[in-house]
Design a protein around this motif. Structure first.
Motif, short mmCIF file in Angstrom:
data_model
loop_
_atom_site.label_atom_id
_atom_site.label_comp_id
_atom_site.label_asym_id
_atom_site.label_seq_id
_atom_site.Cartn_x
_atom_site.Cartn_y
_atom_site.Cartn_z
N PHE A 73 11.88 4.54 -15.73
CA PHE A 73 10.52 4.16 -16.11
C PHE A 73 9.53 4.46 -14.99
CE2 PHE A 73 12.64 0.98 -19.06
CZ PHE A 73 12.37 1.73 -20.20
N LEU A 74 9.94 4.16 -13.75
CA LEU A 74 9.05 4.37 -12.62
C LEU A 74 8.77 5.85 -12.40
CD1 LEU A 74 7.50 2.99 -10.36
CD2 LEU A 74 9.54 3.16 -8.93
N MET A 75 9.79 6.69 -12.51
CA MET A 75 9.58 8.13 -12.36
C MET A 75 8.69 8.68 -13.46
SD MET A 75 13.42 9.28 -11.22
CE MET A 75 13.00 11.02 -11.33
N SER A 76 8.88 8.16 -14.67
CA SER A 76 8.00 8.61 -15.77
C SER A 76 6.55 8.22 -15.49
CB SER A 76 8.47 8.00 -17.09
OG SER A 76 9.80 8.39 -17.37
N GLY A 77 6.34 6.97 -15.06
CA GLY A 77 4.97 6.56 -14.75
C GLY A 77 4.38 7.34 -13.60
N ALA A 78 5.20 7.56 -12.55
CA ALA A 78 4.69 8.34 -11.42
C ALA A 78 4.34 9.76 -11.84
CB ALA A 78 5.74 8.36 -10.30
N ALA A 89 5.84 -0.24 -11.19
CA ALA A 89 7.13 -0.57 -10.58
C ALA A 89 7.62 -1.93 -11.08
CB ALA A 89 7.02 -0.56 -9.06
N VAL A 90 6.71 -2.92 -11.09
CA VAL A 90 7.10 -4.26 -11.58
C VAL A 90 7.47 -4.20 -13.05
CG1 VAL A 90 6.30 -6.62 -11.93
CG2 VAL A 90 5.65 -5.37 -9.85
N VAL A 91 6.66 -3.51 -13.84
CA VAL A 91 6.95 -3.40 -15.27
C VAL A 91 8.26 -2.65 -15.50
CG1 VAL A 91 6.11 -2.44 -17.45
CG2 VAL A 91 4.51 -3.57 -15.89
N SER A 92 8.52 -1.62 -14.68
CA SER A 92 9.75 -0.84 -14.84
C SER A 92 10.99 -1.69 -14.59
CB SER A 92 9.73 0.36 -13.89
OG SER A 92 8.64 1.21 -14.18
N VAL A 93 10.94 -2.51 -13.51
CA VAL A 93 12.09 -3.38 -13.23
C VAL A 93 12.29 -4.39 -14.35
CG1 VAL A 93 12.99 -5.13 -11.65
CG2 VAL A 93 11.90 -3.08 -10.74
#
Length: 397
Positions: free
Chosen positions: A26-31, A100-104
């Motif tokens: 999720f974090l890589m997608s958002g980044a 990052a928080v949402v991804s975790v």
């Protein structure tokens, strides 16, 4: 006892691995989305040639004035670009932190949903013991990997149930069938010895030895039956049973053997609160085996200490004997069938080797346990703990 804890730790490790994996995705997608957004925004800014707001360009009167106006506009446009880039960078950092928080959080939720069927299967499998192998997981759902795993465990439980049932039938049938020829042999021996003709002394001695061996085999078969019943046939339901009264009855019944060896019985703590619940026959045999072990494997002139009590939610029974120093490693094996200490350490080579194994099986069948400990001063300490009951109904055997 430790296995479920290790499994639980393993399950949490897998969950955190899934959480890290999904969170990183999720974090890589958002980044990636933020990088694309920044690139598109910067390209749009670079391609924009509009004058900054609030500045109305005047038509230059001369070439020098036009050049000066152009430099002014370029300086102001550069400042606007720097401000926009700074705002875009700050916004991207904030968005990335939130992402990052949402991804975790999303990764943990997804991992929990993925592992939920496995946790259900694990909990159901733990509840199934040797006494209720007839239970099945019976997981419903589509024919996926989880259902395939549950069906495999159900098949394993079915094979285990059949194996345990076959073992119980074999032990019971073999013990009963072997008693018939033993009875015939004993009767034939008695008939031969009862003839009116004088019996030679050697023949009489041999007959006595054969009777003793037949009695030993008979006790061994009875031990097999009791061990099989305790391991696979005991029920947690039963009548209230007083450990203290049963110990007193067992000592009284063996008073002759205790006196023959010159043993001293020390009056330990006898707490009338030490009541448990179960089959009186099995519990009485458990206590009898503990007392028999203390009497048989004791040296002449030794001592025995028996104590019962209640500690928390457990009823306790402790039988201690004196004697030589014992090896704790060998003592710990005495709860297994046919495990004995050497005759020079116990003072006796009699016994079937099933006494303490029956004690352990009965204790475990009723939710308790057996603890064997070599005393530092010499001798053996045998302790049994069972679930405590406050009901004092029923007459102990």
């Amino acid at each position: 006892m430790r296995t479920p804890r290790r499994l639980a730790l393993g399950a949490r490790t897998v969950r955190w691995r899934f959480t890290a994996l999904y969170g990183a995705m999720f974090l890589m997608s958002g980044a990636g989305l933020l990088v694309i957004n920044n690139l598109v925004g910067l390209r749009g800014t670079r391609s924009s040639h509009a004058a900054p707001p609030g500045v109305v360009p005047d038509r230059p009167a001369t070439l020098a004035a036009a050049m000066e106006l152009n430099q002014l506009l370029q300086a102001e446009l550069s400042q606007v670009k720097v401000a926009q880039s700074r705002q875009l960078l700050v916004g991207s950092i904030v968005a990335l932190a939130v992402m990052a928080v949402v991804s975790v959080a999303l990764g943990r939720i997804v991992a929990a949903r993925v592992l939920r069927p496995l946790r259900t299967i694990t909990a159901a499998t733990r509840r199934i013991s040797a006494d209720d192998l007839h239970k099945r997981l019976a997981v419903a759902g589509p024919a996926d990997e989880v259902k395939d795993l549950a069906d495999t465990i159900d098949g394993l439980l079915e094979r285990l149930e059949a194996s345990f049932a076959a073992q119980r039938r074999f032990v019971a049938n073999a013990s009963h069938e072997l008693r018939t020829p033993l009875t015939t042999m004993r009767a034939s021996l008695d008939v031969a010895m009862a003839k009116p003709d004088p019996v030679p002394a050697q023949t009489a001695a041999l007959a006595d030895r054969l009777r003793a061996e037949l009695d030993q085999v008979d006790r061994l078969l009875e031990g097999f039956l009791l061990l099989a019943r305790a391991q696979h046939g005991a029920s947690s339901d039963g009548t209230a049973f007083s450990l203290g009264r049963a110990v007193s009855a067992a000592l009284d019944a063996r008073a002759a053997g205790i006196a023959a060896k010159g043993l001293t019985v020390h009056d330990g703590t006898v707490d009338d609160r030490a009541w448990t619940r179960g089959d009186p026959t099995l519990l009485t045999r458990m206590i009898d085996n503990m007392i028999d072990n203390a009497v048989r494997h004791n040296h002449d002139g030794g001592w025995i200490r028996c104590a019962t009590g209640a500690e928390g939610e457990r009823a306790l029974l402790v039988v201690e004997t004196g004697g030589p120093l014992l090896d704790q490693g060998q003592v710990a094996l005495l709860a297994q069938p046919f495990q004995r200490l050497s005759a020079d350490r116990t003072g006796s080579d009699n016994g079937s080797g099933l006494g303490l194994s029956i004690v352990a099986a009965v204790a475990e069948a009723y939710g308790g346990g057996l603890e064997l400990r070599a005393r530092p001063e010499g001798g053996l300490r045998v302790a049994v703990s069972l679930p405590l009951t406050s009901v004092r109904a029923g007459v102990p055997a």
